[in-house]
Design an enzyme around this catalytic site. Structure first.
Site, PDB file in Angstrom:
ATOM      1  N   SER A 471       0.832  -1.212   0.000  1.00  0.00           N
ATOM      2  CA  SER A 471       0.000   0.000   0.000  1.00  0.00           C
ATOM      3  C   SER A 471       0.863   1.257   0.000  1.00  0.00           C
ATOM      4  O   SER A 471       0.531   2.249  -0.656  1.00  0.00           O
ATOM      5  CB  SER A 471      -0.941  -0.011   1.209  1.00  0.00           C
ATOM      6  OG  SER A 471      -1.891  -1.049   1.037  1.00  0.00           O
ATOM      7  N   SER A 538      -3.656 -11.066  -1.715  1.00  0.00           N
ATOM      8  CA  SER A 538      -4.053 -12.034  -2.762  1.00  0.00           C
ATOM      9  C   SER A 538      -3.103 -13.230  -2.812  1.00  0.00           C
ATOM     10  O   SER A 538      -2.330 -13.374  -3.750  1.00  0.00           O
ATOM     11  CB  SER A 538      -4.167 -11.358  -4.127  1.00  0.00           C
ATOM     12  OG  SER A 538      -3.063 -10.544  -4.416  1.00  0.00           O
TER      13      SER A 538
END
EC number: 2.7.7.4
Lengths: 630, 302
Positions: A471, A538
């Site tokens: 992020s 993920s």
């Protein structure tokens, strides 16, 4: 025939050519004497040869469990491991013939962990011989076997009550077992149920009648198998043929090769390509043995059509006036066959007819306890479990309910990464007609929207461990893009998990659904012309692959933020590793839940080695090289 | 029940054709293993049917151990020519150079080098991703459990405990690069089915299947045909002429003949029906050790 041979014998051969074929399966528990029964059938129909007998006698002495007698089970237990353990572990196929019929026997194992093998054996059988040990009566396994037999669409059952010699050939024992069996089997809807008392070891009622079973008036096992009318009537009903192979020897011939699944076809019949809806007429039925006036279900033929219509492998050619259903959502019974459990939402491949399509299980309505037949709530299916599920396919498929036609209604499920067959299903009905959902053709296209923004839309997918720096880097990249005048949007766990995905947790199934929704949302944004940044752990390759496949080539860039676990854990920006280590968080990626690193990411960033802004610059440089920044 | 029920031979034929079409459609580079025997003859005939009016879209591969009967080689070349098919003949030249023969190295080592290794080398060299074989499940116990699409690892290994489930007529053809599938379209045929089909369809087979006078020596209770002067004769062994035929054709010193007067197909089938010795006992390789076929298959033998 110009060969010289005894005339009577040639007639004999001609008669033998007219035999039909019965495929049946035998199922029973480990000690019910199933292998002995099959061995007995082979032995008594005289299909054992001298050298096989010699080897059988040798083996009986070495591994046998019947003392000095011949152990028929050794005849059929093929693999070394099974011989040592004395159990059958896989489906084995056996062959014998009488003057009336040729038989193919699927010998399937009885114990719990091999339910998948029973389903395999049952899929091609028309009759099931369910063995019961007379001493033990109806067991849990008996219920399970009967259920699977019924699930796979077998309508004719023989209840073989074996080892009658060990219960003094008692009629009362037999009657009690039959009553027990009927108490639950009536619900399974078999067309015929023929109970036969027998002793496989001594041969009573297998082929010859058993004198000690004089009270029994029905047929012997073989007499019943020789006469039972079990073959499905697939030749009547509307015509369907899945196209396996387009036959194009030269420019003048274009034929469609396949095996007829249902019905009868004749030259001149109006037909339709079920998927495209295009119609034509059958011009000819072409075979090596010359053109045919008609062909029926079960035959492998090649059809030519009057019109040049586009048909490729996987299409179904069908009667134009009675078409099969076409849908991209179906309800089905699903048997799971792999020790890695089913993950709803994950993209698998299903093969139905000659067609392989990507598909996901969108909903598990319930699973069925194969022993009690009870419906239970379920979030997943484990190995050997059976569930009723909804399945969505990426493209519509033509099908019929499995109960109507096995070929048009059965499918297998294949894992896209391991390539293993992980499940098998039977379609019950379609959930909506695909014809209702034709895409609206839009005038303002992705290219138009992107053009207005003066940019090339793309999705940057950041994957890596928690604390890898995804992020942080994505944020820096977005700022740089904004400073370059690009229109962007950043999707990450924080802004998605609080809204769109707030109903999801962190189980494997929920992680898959999380990624699916994110990928679909990102796809809409790319369609809107944006440069989208998605920052998600993920952890599973299959879901990243699924996300990639939603996009056009070049629209999906996988960026692997490759930070060693030790470094990420050391950083622990949100204190999550500490809590996971303390046991407060379950299913934490990298600790008690796996992270499957990308094998060939478009860009790999060494998250432990360089500062975040340098890595962000590397992303910008990659975009520039790829021509995304104009 | 409708009157259009198919006979067992029709059903077996349709099943084999279906399997072959699946392979042609799903694999990049299939091949048909052609052993010249009767099962290969039936398999090839079915391939001609499956793709008609096209030719079968794959070549034939014969692994030549250099110990095949001369009549077999002649028949092989004639067949490929007659049908207009590509034939690849592959011999393990290293084995030949090392002087490996069934006599000097024993049948087990010889089979491993000249058949199993040769086959693996050929499959790897041509990068075949699917290979048809004519094996039948009724031939031998370990075959009874083999799938129709039988998965092989990159090293051509077979793991009998980890086979893919195979339901209905849906075959999983997905593999990774380097892996391959062995395909057995005759899985559900018996020896009798093969003979009946040869008779019904009038399929050409090697003349060695028919009884004729041939020179043989008796050895360990088997009749070995003296096909050329490479067969070392033991002390006191004198070839004698007998009326013999072969039930199965392999490498000539390893395949025994049987005394027979069956010189036509109906006579062979008649003899079959009263036969009391199963097919593979005419092949010496299966007698080596218990479970020997399973062991060979794990190592990559067909």
């Amino acid at each position: 025939m110009d060969q010289h041979a005894p005339a009577g014998f040639v007639d004999y051969l001609a008669r033998h050519e007219q035999k039909d074929l019965l495929r049946f399966l035998t199922c029973g528990s480990v000690d019910d004497g199933k292998s002995t029964l099959i061995g007995r059938l082979l032995y008594d129909t005289k299909l054992l040869f001298e050298d096989q007998l010699a080897s059988l006698e040798r083996d009986s002495k070495k591994h046998g469990t019947t003392g000095a007698d011949i152990d028929f089970a050794l005849l059929v237990d093929g693999l070394e491991a099974e011989r040592e353990q004395g159990i059958t572990i896989d489906v084995a196929y056996r062959f014998f013939a009488t003057d009336r019929r040729k038989f193919i026997v699927a010998d399937t194992p009885g114990h719990e962990q091999y339910t998948r093998n029973m389903a395999t054996g049952a899929s091609n059988a028309d009759v099931a011989v369910i063995l019961i040990d007379a001493r033990k009566g109806v067991l849990t396994q008996t219920r399970r076997h009967s259920f699977i037999v019924s699930l796979l669409g077998i309508r004719h059952v023989v209840l073989a009550v074996n080892k009658m010699d060990l219960v003094d050939f008692s009629k009362e024992v037999f009657d009690r077992i039959l009553a027990d069996y009927r108490s639950f089997a009536d619900a399974l809807g078999f067309e015929t149920l023929v109970p036969i008392p027998l002793s496989a070891r001594f041969g009573d009622n297998v082929i010859e009648r058993g004198e000690a079973l004089g009270w029994y008036e029905g047929p012997t096992l073989l007499a019943h198998l020789e006469t039972v009318e079990a073959a499905r009537d697939t030749a009547s009903g509307p015509f369907r043929m899945p196209v396996q192979w387009v036959n194009r020897p030269d420019l003048d011939f274009r034929g469609f090769s396949g095996t007829i699944a249902r019905g009868t076809v004749r030259p001149g019949d109006p037909v339709v390509a079920a998927g495209s809806g295009r119609t034509s007429r059958v011009k000819a039925i072409v075979t090596y043995d010359g053109p045919r006036d008609a062909a029926v279900a079960g035959e492998a033929v090649t059809l030519t059509l009057e019109d040049e219509i586009d048909i490729s492998r996987g299409e179904v050619i069908a009667a134009a006036e009675d078409r099969p259903e076409v849908s991209d959502q179906v309800s089905a019974h699903l048997i799971w066959m792999h020790d890695e459990r089913l993950i709803p939402g994950r993209t698998y491949l299903i093969k139905s007819g000659a067609r392989t399509v990507a598909a996901t299980v969108t909903d598990i309505k319930h699973k069925i306890d194969v022993n009690s037949f009870q419906k239970l709530a379920a979030k997943t299916l484990d190995m050997n479990e059976v569930g009723v599920v909804n399945i969505a396919t990426q493209e519509p498929i033509a099908f019929e309910p499995y109960a109507t036609n096995r070929t048009m209604g059965g499918f297998i499920v294949v894992d896209r990464l391991s390539n293993l067959t992980v499940g098998a299903g039977m379609i019950d009905f379609g959930l909506r007609r695909a014809t209702n959902i034709h895409w609206q053709a839009l005038d303002v296209t992705k290219a138009v929207r992107a053009g207005l923004k003066g940019q090339r839309p793309v999705l940057l997918w950041f994957t890596g461990l928690s604390g890898a720096g995804k992020s942080t880097i994505a944020n820096l990249v977005e700022k740089r893009l904004a400073s370059l005048g690009r229109h962007t949007y950043l999707l990450d766990g924080d802004n998605v998990r609080h809204g769109l995905n707030r109903d999801l947790g962190f189980t494997a199934a929920d992680r898959v659904e999380n990624i699916r929704r994110v990928a679909e949302a990102a796809k809409l944004m790319v369609d809107a012309g944006l440069i989208v940044l998605a920052s998600f752990i993920s952890p599973f390759r299959a879901e990243r692959q699924m996300a990639r496949e939603l996009f056009e080539p070049g629209e999906f860039i996988e960026i692997f933020v490759d930070t060693p676990l030790a470094v990420a854990e050391e950083r622990d920006p949100k204190g999550l590793y500490k809590r996971a280590r303390a046991g407060e968080i379950k299913n934490f990626t990298g600790l008690d839940s796996p992270y499957e690193a990308p094998e060939a990411p478009d860009l790999r960033l060494e998250g432990g080695a360089a500062a975040a802004d340098a890595l962000a610059e590397a992303v910008i440089a990659h975009l520039d090289r790829g021509g995304y920044l104009g | 029940m409708s009157g259009s029920r198919l006979t067992h031979l029709k059903r077996l034929e349709a099943e084999a054709i279906h399997i072959m079409r699946e392979v042609a459609a799903e694999f990049r580079n299939p091949v048909m293993l052609y052993s010249i025997g009767k099962d290969s003859s039936v398999m090839l005939h079915l391939a001609m049917k499956a793709f008609h009016p096209s030719k079968p879209p794959f070549p034939l591969l014969h692994v030549d151990t250099t110990w095949k009967f001369r009549e077999m080689i002649r028949f092989r070349d004639d067949t490929a020519k007659r049908l207009g098919l590509d034939l690849i003949v592959h011999t393990n030249q290293e084995g030949v150079a090392a002087g490996i023969t069934p006599f000097t190295h024993g049948s087990s080592a010889y089979t491993h080098v000249m058949k199993t290794e040769a086959l693996k080398t050929a499959l790897s060299f041509y990068k075949f991703d699917a290979a048809f074989g004519g094996a039948r499940r009724d031939e031998e116990k370990s075959r009874a459990k083999e799938r129709i699409f039988s998965f092989r690892t990159e090293n051509h290994g077979w793991d009998p405990k980890n086979q893919r489930p195979e339901l209905w007529n849906l075959y999983n053809a997905r593999i990774r690069p380097g892996e391959s599938i062995r395909v057995f379209p005759l899985s559900n045929w018996t020896e009798l089915d093969i003979w009946q089909y040869i008779l019904k369809e009038d399929i050409p087979i090697v003349p060695l299947y028919f009884a004729a006078e041939r020179p043989v020596v008796a050895r360990d209770g088997m009749l070995i045909m003296v096909d050329d002067d490479r067969l070392p004769l033991g002390a006191g062994e004198v070839p004698e002429t007998k009326m013999v035929r072969f039930r199965t054709l392999g490498c000539y010193p390893l395949t025994a003949a049987m005394e027979s007067r069956a010189a036509t197909l109906p006579e062979i089938v008649e003899e079959m029906l009263i036969a009391r010795t199963s097919e593979r006992s005419g092949r010496l390789i299966d007698h080596d050790e218990a479970g020997s076929m399973e062991k060979k298959k794990r190592e990559g033998y067909f």
